[in-house]
Design a protein around this motif. Structure first.
Motif, mmCIF file in Angstrom:
data_model
loop_
_atom_site.group_PDB
_atom_site.id
_atom_site.type_symbol
_atom_site.label_atom_id
_atom_site.label_comp_id
_atom_site.label_asym_id
_atom_site.label_seq_id
_atom_site.Cartn_x
_atom_site.Cartn_y
_atom_site.Cartn_z
ATOM 1 N N GLU A 21 4.301 9.179 40.821
ATOM 2 C CA GLU A 21 5.730 8.979 40.554
ATOM 3 C C GLU A 21 6.433 10.262 40.118
ATOM 4 N N PRO A 22 5.908 11.026 39.141
ATOM 5 C CA PRO A 22 6.635 12.240 38.752
ATOM 6 C C PRO A 22 6.717 13.286 39.862
ATOM 7 N N LEU A 23 5.731 13.345 40.749
ATOM 8 C CA LEU A 23 5.829 14.286 41.861
ATOM 9 C C LEU A 23 6.924 13.878 42.832
ATOM 10 N N VAL A 24 7.039 12.585 43.106
ATOM 11 C CA VAL A 24 8.114 12.125 43.983
ATOM 12 C C VAL A 24 9.467 12.435 43.354
ATOM 13 N N ARG A 25 9.585 12.195 42.066
ATOM 14 C CA ARG A 25 10.846 12.511 41.391
ATOM 15 C C ARG A 25 11.160 14.002 41.491
ATOM 16 N N THR A 61 -17.218 22.727 39.505
ATOM 17 C CA THR A 61 -16.654 22.287 40.785
ATOM 18 C C THR A 61 -15.437 23.138 41.136
ATOM 19 N N VAL A 62 -15.399 23.597 42.387
ATOM 20 C CA VAL A 62 -14.243 24.323 42.910
ATOM 21 C C VAL A 62 -13.561 23.430 43.944
ATOM 22 N N VAL A 63 -12.266 23.201 43.775
ATOM 23 C CA VAL A 63 -11.490 22.368 44.689
ATOM 24 C C VAL A 63 -10.453 23.241 45.387
ATOM 25 N N TYR A 64 -10.590 23.366 46.702
ATOM 26 C CA TYR A 64 -9.625 24.107 47.515
ATOM 27 C C TYR A 64 -8.629 23.117 48.108
ATOM 28 N N GLU A 65 -7.351 23.384 47.909
ATOM 29 C CA GLU A 65 -6.304 22.558 48.483
ATOM 30 C C GLU A 65 -5.572 23.378 49.546
ATOM 31 N N VAL A 66 -5.615 22.915 50.790
ATOM 32 C CA VAL A 66 -5.056 23.671 51.905
ATOM 33 C C VAL A 66 -3.822 22.951 52.449
ATOM 34 N N ASP A 67 -2.709 23.667 52.510
ATOM 35 C CA ASP A 67 -1.503 23.094 53.098
ATOM 36 C C ASP A 67 -0.500 24.216 53.359
ATOM 37 N N GLN A 68 0.647 23.824 53.915
ATOM 38 C CA GLN A 68 1.720 24.771 54.193
ATOM 39 C C GLN A 68 2.134 25.500 52.915
ATOM 40 N N PRO A 69 2.537 26.768 53.013
ATOM 41 C CA PRO A 69 2.888 27.539 51.803
ATOM 42 C C PRO A 69 3.906 26.849 50.898
ATOM 43 N N GLN A 70 4.976 26.285 51.477
ATOM 44 C CA GLN A 70 6.000 25.657 50.637
ATOM 45 C C GLN A 70 5.471 24.423 49.924
ATOM 46 N N VAL A 71 4.507 23.746 50.530
ATOM 47 C CA VAL A 71 3.950 22.534 49.933
ATOM 48 C C VAL A 71 3.057 22.878 48.748
ATOM 49 N N VAL A 72 2.122 23.817 48.938
ATOM 50 C CA VAL A 72 1.206 24.148 47.840
ATOM 51 C C VAL A 72 1.951 24.820 46.692
ATOM 52 N N GLU A 73 2.975 25.623 47.014
ATOM 53 C CA GLU A 73 3.756 26.267 45.951
ATOM 54 C C GLU A 73 4.512 25.226 45.141
ATOM 55 N N PHE A 74 5.121 24.265 45.841
ATOM 56 C CA PHE A 74 5.875 23.226 45.141
ATOM 57 C C PHE A 74 4.973 22.433 44.199
ATOM 58 N N LYS A 75 3.844 21.951 44.714
ATOM 59 C CA LYS A 75 2.998 21.090 43.880
ATOM 60 C C LYS A 75 2.441 21.851 42.682
ATOM 61 N N THR A 76 2.017 23.088 42.896
ATOM 62 C CA THR A 76 1.496 23.892 41.789
ATOM 63 C C THR A 76 2.543 24.034 40.690
ATOM 64 N N ARG A 77 3.766 24.352 41.086
ATOM 65 C CA ARG A 77 4.853 24.537 40.120
ATOM 66 C C ARG A 77 5.231 23.218 39.459
ATOM 67 N N ALA A 78 5.358 22.144 40.253
ATOM 68 C CA ALA A 78 5.806 20.866 39.703
ATOM 69 C C ALA A 78 4.807 20.314 38.684
ATOM 70 N N LEU A 79 3.522 20.404 38.994
ATOM 71 C CA LEU A 79 2.528 19.866 38.062
ATOM 72 C C LEU A 79 2.432 20.730 36.811
ATOM 73 N N ALA A 80 2.612 22.033 36.958
ATOM 74 C CA ALA A 80 2.628 22.894 35.774
ATOM 75 C C ALA A 80 3.803 22.532 34.870
ATOM 76 N N GLU A 81 4.961 22.257 35.458
ATOM 77 C CA GLU A 81 6.137 21.875 34.667
ATOM 78 C C GLU A 81 5.945 20.527 33.988
ATOM 79 N N LEU A 82 5.086 19.683 34.566
ATOM 80 C CA LEU A 82 4.761 18.403 33.942
ATOM 81 C C LEU A 82 3.707 18.538 32.845
ATOM 82 N N GLY A 83 3.163 19.737 32.694
ATOM 83 C CA GLY A 83 2.120 19.962 31.690
ATOM 84 C C GLY A 83 0.739 19.534 32.142
ATOM 85 N N ALA A 84 0.575 19.288 33.440
ATOM 86 C CA ALA A 84 -0.725 18.857 33.964
ATOM 87 C C ALA A 84 -1.633 20.066 34.168
ATOM 88 N N ALA A 85 -2.911 19.868 33.937
ATOM 89 C CA ALA A 85 -3.898 20.925 34.140
ATOM 90 C C ALA A 85 -4.990 20.409 35.059
#
Length: 306
Positions: A45-49, A120-144
């Protein structure tokens, strides 16, 4: 209206193929709210918002009832799909796999919500704008992240393997690969290249999970497109101008399950219909889109075929 797909097109979470990832996250948010025993994705939900598409935000938050704009079977499908991939990764971890690649990671939050073992190492592969958005959005939510998460900005239609290696991927280590909700958005030849690359980069003991859609019967693609166009008309009535049919590639292609089996993967399969029944969900009826026939595939690489 979203443009028809073309070579080299790109997107962010609010446009084109990227918007389908936001739709999937909205479905997970609804499913989490209504059936937490089967799915628990607190970040959906917070990512969709954060993406900011009003129609999808209203669905994800519960302000808009999904009854008139999205079929219940799609919500139930989000439940079984999320659970399938969660269990796939957890089983791989129990087997000792510590390298994970999530292809077309979209707004998937498994790197943040699953209990990954240390190392464990988790690689997330996607378009540049997608991975940049999610990284930033989750950081702003305080998620680690709960693992060593490495975002890999790459186009899965071409040289993504080099980008993966540049971020530390080790070909000699067994890997758990997922291609969730991806293959139908690739041209047939790009799908084959992707599955070939996954196999080439996999050490024995690696694992893979994806969906294998049956090839269309005569005239079936026409009926599918009509159904998707009707759904798009309903969405437009709520101010969301998006036609899903314009984002997918139709026609025949190599079905993923036999294609992977021929390359040395030993597979288990379960149909969507089987998973609905196993999870106590209502059966799939009036299945014009053949959702029930989609196979969920998981397997282990025991040998490579050259």
């Amino acid at each position: 209206m979203a443009d028809v797909r073309h070579d080299g097109d790109s997107w962010d979470p609010a446009s084109g193929v990227g918007a389908t990832a936001t739709m999937a996250a909205a479905a997970r948010a609804i499913a989490t709210r209504t059936d937490p025993a089967l799915i628990d994705d607190p970040y959906a939900e917070p990512l969709v918002r954060a993406v900011g598409v009003e129609f999808l935000t209203r669905l994800a938050t519960g302000e808009l009832s999904p009854v008139d704009v999205i079929e219940q079977v799609a919500i139930d499908g989000a439940k079984v799909r999320t659970k399938f991939y969660d269990e796939f990764f957890l089983e791989a971890m129990r087997a000792g796999v510590r390298q994970v690649v999530i292809l077309a990671s979209g707004l998937d939050s498994r790197a943040y919500r699953l209990p990954w073992p240390g190392g464990t190492v988790v690689y997330e592969v996607d378009q540049p704008q997608v991975v940049e958005f999610k990284t930033r959005a989750l950081a702003e939510l305080g998620a680690a992240p709960t693992a060593d998460r490495r975002a890999v900005a790459a186009d899965l239609r071409d040289g993504w393997a080099d980008a993966l290696r540049a971020n530390g991927f080790e070909k000699e280590q067994p890997t758990a690969w997922s291609a969730e909700g991806l293959l139908g958005y690739l041209p047939p030849e790009a799908q084959d290249r992707l599955l070939d690359t996954v196999t080439e980069l996999s050490a024995p003991g690696s694992r893979v999970a994806t969906e294998s859609r049956p090839n269309p019967r005569p005239g079936e693609d026409v009926a599918t497109k009509k159904g998707l166009h009707r759904l798009a008309e309903r969405w437009r009535a709520h101010g969301f101008d998006f036609d899903h049919a314009r984002q997918r590639y139709f026609g025949e292609r190599n079905e993923a399950a036999p294609y992977l089996a021929a390359r040395g993967w030993v597979l288990n399969t379960a149909s969507n219909r089987d998973l609905f029944a196993a999870n106590g969900l209502p059966p799939i009826e009036d299945d014009d889109l053949r959702m029930g026939d989609v196979l969920y595939v998981s397997g282990i690489l025991e040998r490579t075929v050259k």
